[in-house]
Scaffold this motif. Structure first.
Motif, PDB file in Angstrom:
ATOM      1  N   SER A   5       2.943  -6.549   2.645  1.00 39.50           N
ATOM      2  CA  SER A   5       2.314  -5.737   1.588  1.00 39.50           C
ATOM      3  C   SER A   5       3.087  -4.457   1.324  1.00 39.50           C
ATOM      4  O   SER A   5       2.516  -3.373   1.249  1.00 39.50           O
ATOM      5  CB  SER A   5       0.870  -5.376   1.958  1.00 39.50           C
ATOM      6  N   LEU A   6       4.384  -4.594   1.204  1.00 39.81           N
ATOM      7  CA  LEU A   6       5.218  -3.413   0.995  1.00 39.81           C
ATOM      8  C   LEU A   6       5.960  -3.528  -0.329  1.00 39.81           C
ATOM      9  O   LEU A   6       6.488  -4.591  -0.665  1.00 39.81           O
ATOM     10  CB  LEU A   6       6.263  -3.291   2.104  1.00 39.81           C
ATOM     11  N   LEU A   7       5.954  -2.419  -1.041  1.00 40.87           N
ATOM     12  CA  LEU A   7       6.760  -2.344  -2.251  1.00 40.87           C
ATOM     13  C   LEU A   7       7.943  -1.429  -1.958  1.00 40.87           C
ATOM     14  O   LEU A   7       7.760  -0.312  -1.476  1.00 40.87           O
ATOM     15  CB  LEU A   7       5.924  -1.786  -3.409  1.00 40.87           C
ATOM     16  N   ILE A   8       9.137  -1.923  -2.239  1.00 44.89           N
ATOM     17  CA  ILE A   8      10.327  -1.121  -1.974  1.00 44.89           C
ATOM     18  C   ILE A   8      11.078  -0.980  -3.282  1.00 44.89           C
ATOM     19  O   ILE A   8      11.331  -1.972  -3.975  1.00 44.89           O
ATOM     20  CB  ILE A   8      11.210  -1.790  -0.903  1.00 44.89           C
ATOM     21  N   THR A   9      11.423   0.243  -3.604  1.00 47.63           N
ATOM     22  CA  THR A   9      12.124   0.477  -4.865  1.00 47.63           C
ATOM     23  C   THR A   9      13.431   1.196  -4.568  1.00 47.63           C
ATOM     24  O   THR A   9      13.495   2.057  -3.690  1.00 47.63           O
ATOM     25  CB  THR A   9      11.272   1.337  -5.819  1.00 47.63           C
ATOM     26  N   ALA A  10      14.471   0.820  -5.297  1.00 46.40           N
ATOM     27  CA  ALA A  10      15.791   1.418  -5.081  1.00 46.40           C
ATOM     28  C   ALA A  10      16.253   2.042  -6.387  1.00 46.40           C
ATOM     29  O   ALA A  10      16.227   1.389  -7.425  1.00 46.40           O
ATOM     30  CB  ALA A  10      16.780   0.344  -4.631  1.00 46.40           C
TER      31      ALA A  10
END
Lengths: 330, 354
Positions: B117-122
């Motif tokens: 349940s992780l959102l990772i944005t770059a």
């Protein structure tokens, strides 16, 4: 030894192999070619049915799947068209046949030259296709001089398992002789000859050592004594394709005698020479590289990159006014 | 009518495609993000007005070009990465958009890990933001990167970030989740730091669904396959190969033309992967056997994005003109297409390592 040695195919054999118009691969016989074409180029990717021709596949796709076939699968970029009706070797346009043959011939001589440069073995089974390269013909003086140099070198190097063989072949073989690089065993040669003629092998012990011990320096002069062409060797019309001068070979041989022996051993054991670009089973990498197999060496330099920049294409695009975002608050 | 192997979606985006992705559940639900500032939601297999292929269910307009899109926890949640520095959560049913994260530069990539349940944005501001979209009370992690991120992909347990200067960082998702939950705001160290096996700018990263490794591609027609396991024998298995190139002809000086490899996608089941390049082709590769399995017929323009459906039956291919060195102007208008390819039963199945 004792193993059957792999014969290098000659040009005629290569040219007579059936090959595939779509991908330029060649095959042992026509049956294989046809099954290759059915599997690779004329197979319906919808149901797996293998048709006989591109036209057949097109009709099949049309009638069974209601689709139209636009290109032949797995074909070289300029051979994808449906206009030519190919079945096995039938239907290949004349100019393509010419191109193919030319390429084969060119590759063949290149491979031969490479092989010769690597092993010192003269081309096998050649019968007069005309030399592609001029052979350097030495005068007696030159030979003597080279001999002297070589003696000196051998003395310094001090290796009795002589590095001379590559030279022994061109020197030792007179024009009328067998085309085989390895003279047949038999009485007509003086005992010293085979040891010299079979390059890269130390003299087997059964040869009489007394009268014919092998001071390496003697070897080159031997043919002069025994064979009908005493001095300035006559031109050898039947032996095309010597890639380099004999001098280079001698030098090369004394430097890398071991390597050469290894190569020759490989050749005799029937291990195919390293390059034959078309038939090698490619790994994934080579499969990709297969698209550009020609010119493998210069490829790295001679390359045009469609995109070559430190910034990514997206960053470039983001700089364009129509995509750029100007933060309102900042 | 028998289903066709390949068709174009009706009503494609108006400008270049930045990304496309299939839903985690429904194999025909497809999101496409575009430079025309919209995210498009399609059902790829309903007939619009009888004749057309696929239905455009909805569009979600953004303020600026959309750089990336991914699905969230279910088929009705999506996250988009925008040129306008924001990361948005899109409710695909109601169409509601909420900004969940804000960077200081355009956001290049966004991935969501359902397992954690992780959102990772770059973003091009050289940071990663890590957050749990379902628990907004937690302070998002900000991780400073040593380079500008260009590609990112998540496997079941890891996330791979490829940056400029050939840097590749791999984070352990569980560690990220733990740091986030601790609320300290301290970011964990990367699980692994690597140098890319490719000498040129990384273009795309795709993670193996088996969690064994990943593939990267560069602007210089090359793809590398690497393994997470840091042991020497696993590392010895990594390899790279050339692809998406054209042999030069004698007329143009025999220079080989090398295209960027814009997109990579692993098949969800078979361990095979697809690559799409600027040469307008898509190739299928068998990662284990190191063999090319298939190369598809040329598309009309460069391949910008690729995605396999969750059941592995469909391959979506985003086609639009490629941006080339020295281009002053660019427009994907009228030439942008989404092609859906139905894969035959064994089309994407490898033969296994030899």
């Amino acid at each position: 030894m004792g193993k059957k040695k792999r014969k290098q195919p000659n040009v005629e054999e290569l040219l007579s192999r059936p090959w595939c118009y779509y991908c330029e691969r060649d095959f042992e016989d026509l049956k294989l070619l046809i099954s290759h074409q059915k599997a690779k180029h004329f197979k319906c990717d919808r149901c797996g049915r293998r048709l006989n021709t591109a036209g057949g596949l097109s009709v099949h796709m049309n009638q069974v799947h209601k689709e139209s076939l636009s290109l032949v699968e797995n074909a070289l970029p300029n051979r994808q068209g449906l206009e030519v009706e190919i079945f096995g070797m039938e239907g290949i346009p004349e100019d393509v046949v010419q191109q193919h043959n030319q390429r084969l011939i060119q590759n063949f001589y290149q491979a031969q030259a490479d092989r010769y440069a690597a092993t010192g073995n003269p081309p096998a089974g050649q019968n007069g296709n005309g030399p592609v390269k001029k052979i350097k013909i030495e005068t007696a003086e030159e030979i003597k001089k080279r001999l002297a140099e070589h003696r000196a070198r051998v003395k310094n190097g001090g290796l009795a398992a002589n590095p001379t063989p590559p030279m022994g072949v061109p020197d030792g073989q007179s024009p009328g002789q067998s085309n085989s690089p390895f003279p047949p065993p038999g009485g007509q040669y003086p005992p010293g000859y085979p040891a010299q003629g079979v390059p890269g092998f130390t003299p087997p012990p059964q040869y009489p050592q007394g009268g014919f011990n092998y001071p390496p320096g003697n070897l080159p002069s031997r043919p002069g004594g025994n064979l009908p062409a005493p001095t300035g060797l006559p031109p050898r019309p039947g032996q095309p394709g010597f890639p380099s001068t004999v001098d280079e070979l001698v030098a090369g041989a004394s430097r890398q005698g071991d390597e050469i022996e290894e190569l020759i051993r490989r050749a005799e054991l029937g291990i195919p020479p390293p390059k034959k670009p078309d038939s090698a089973t490619p790994t994934a990498g080579e499969a990709a590289a297969g698209e550009e197999k020609k010119g493998k060496k210069e490829k790295d330099k001679n390359v045009k990159m469609i995109y070559d920049d430190e910034l990514s294409p997206e960053e470039r695009m983001a700089l364009m006014p129509k995509y750029a975002y100007v933060p309102t608050a900042a | 009518m028998a289903p066709s192997t390949q068709f174009e979606l009706a009503q494609p985006p108006n400008d270049a495609i930045s990304s496309l992705v299939f839903a985690p559940e429904a194999p025909t639900r497809l999101l496409v993000s575009s430079w025309d500032k919209n995210v498009y939601l399609y059902d790829t297999h309903t007939d619009a007005e009888g004749g057309g292929h696929g239905t455009l269910l909805q569009t979600f307009e953004h303020r600026a070009p959309v750089m990336d899109v991914c699905f969230g926890a279910d088929d009705n949640e999506a996250f988009s990465a925008g040129m306008d520095w924001t990361v948005r959560r899109i409710d695909l049913e109601s169409g509601d958009q909420t900004v969940v994260s804000k960077h200081a530069a355009p956001v290049r990539r966004v991935v969501y890990s359902r397992e954690h349940s992780l959102l990772i944005t770059a973003s091009w501001d050289n940071t990663l933001h890590v957050l749990n979209p379902s628990n907004t009370s937690l302070t998002a992690l900000t991780i400073t990167l040593p380079g500008k991120p260009h590609a990112m992909a998540a496997s079941p347990s890891k996330v791979i970030i490829a940056m400029t200067s050939r840097l590749v960082h791999i984070y352990d998702l569980a560690a990220l989740g733990a740091s986030l939950a601790s609320g300290s705001g301290a970011a964990p160290e990367p699980w692994q730091q690597r140098e890319s096996s490719l000498k040129f700018l990384t273009r795309a990263v795709a993670a193996m669904p088996s969690d064994a490794g990943y593939a990267t591609s560069s602007i210089e027609g090359r793809v590398a396959v690497e393994w997470f396991d840091a042991s020497a024998e696993s590392q010895a298995r990594k390899y790279a190969f050339k692809c998406h190139r054209q042999t030069g002809t004698a007329e143009d000086g025999a220079a080989d033309v090398v295209f960027p490899v814009n997109a990579l996608a692993f098949h969800p089941a078979f361990g095979t992967f697809a690559s799409g390049g600027g040469d307008a082709t898509v190739a299928l590769w068998d990662a284990a056997a190191k063999r090319r399995m298939k190369i598809y017929q040329k598309f009309p323009d460069s391949v910008a994005a690729l995605a396999f459906s969750s059941d592995g039956k469909y391959l979506a291919i985003g086609v639009c003109p490629g941006f080339e060195t020295g281009m002053e102007d660019y427009s994907g208008e009228g030439r942008t297409k989404v092609v859906i390819r139905e894969l035959g039963e064994t089309e994407a199945k490898g033969k296994g390592a030899k």
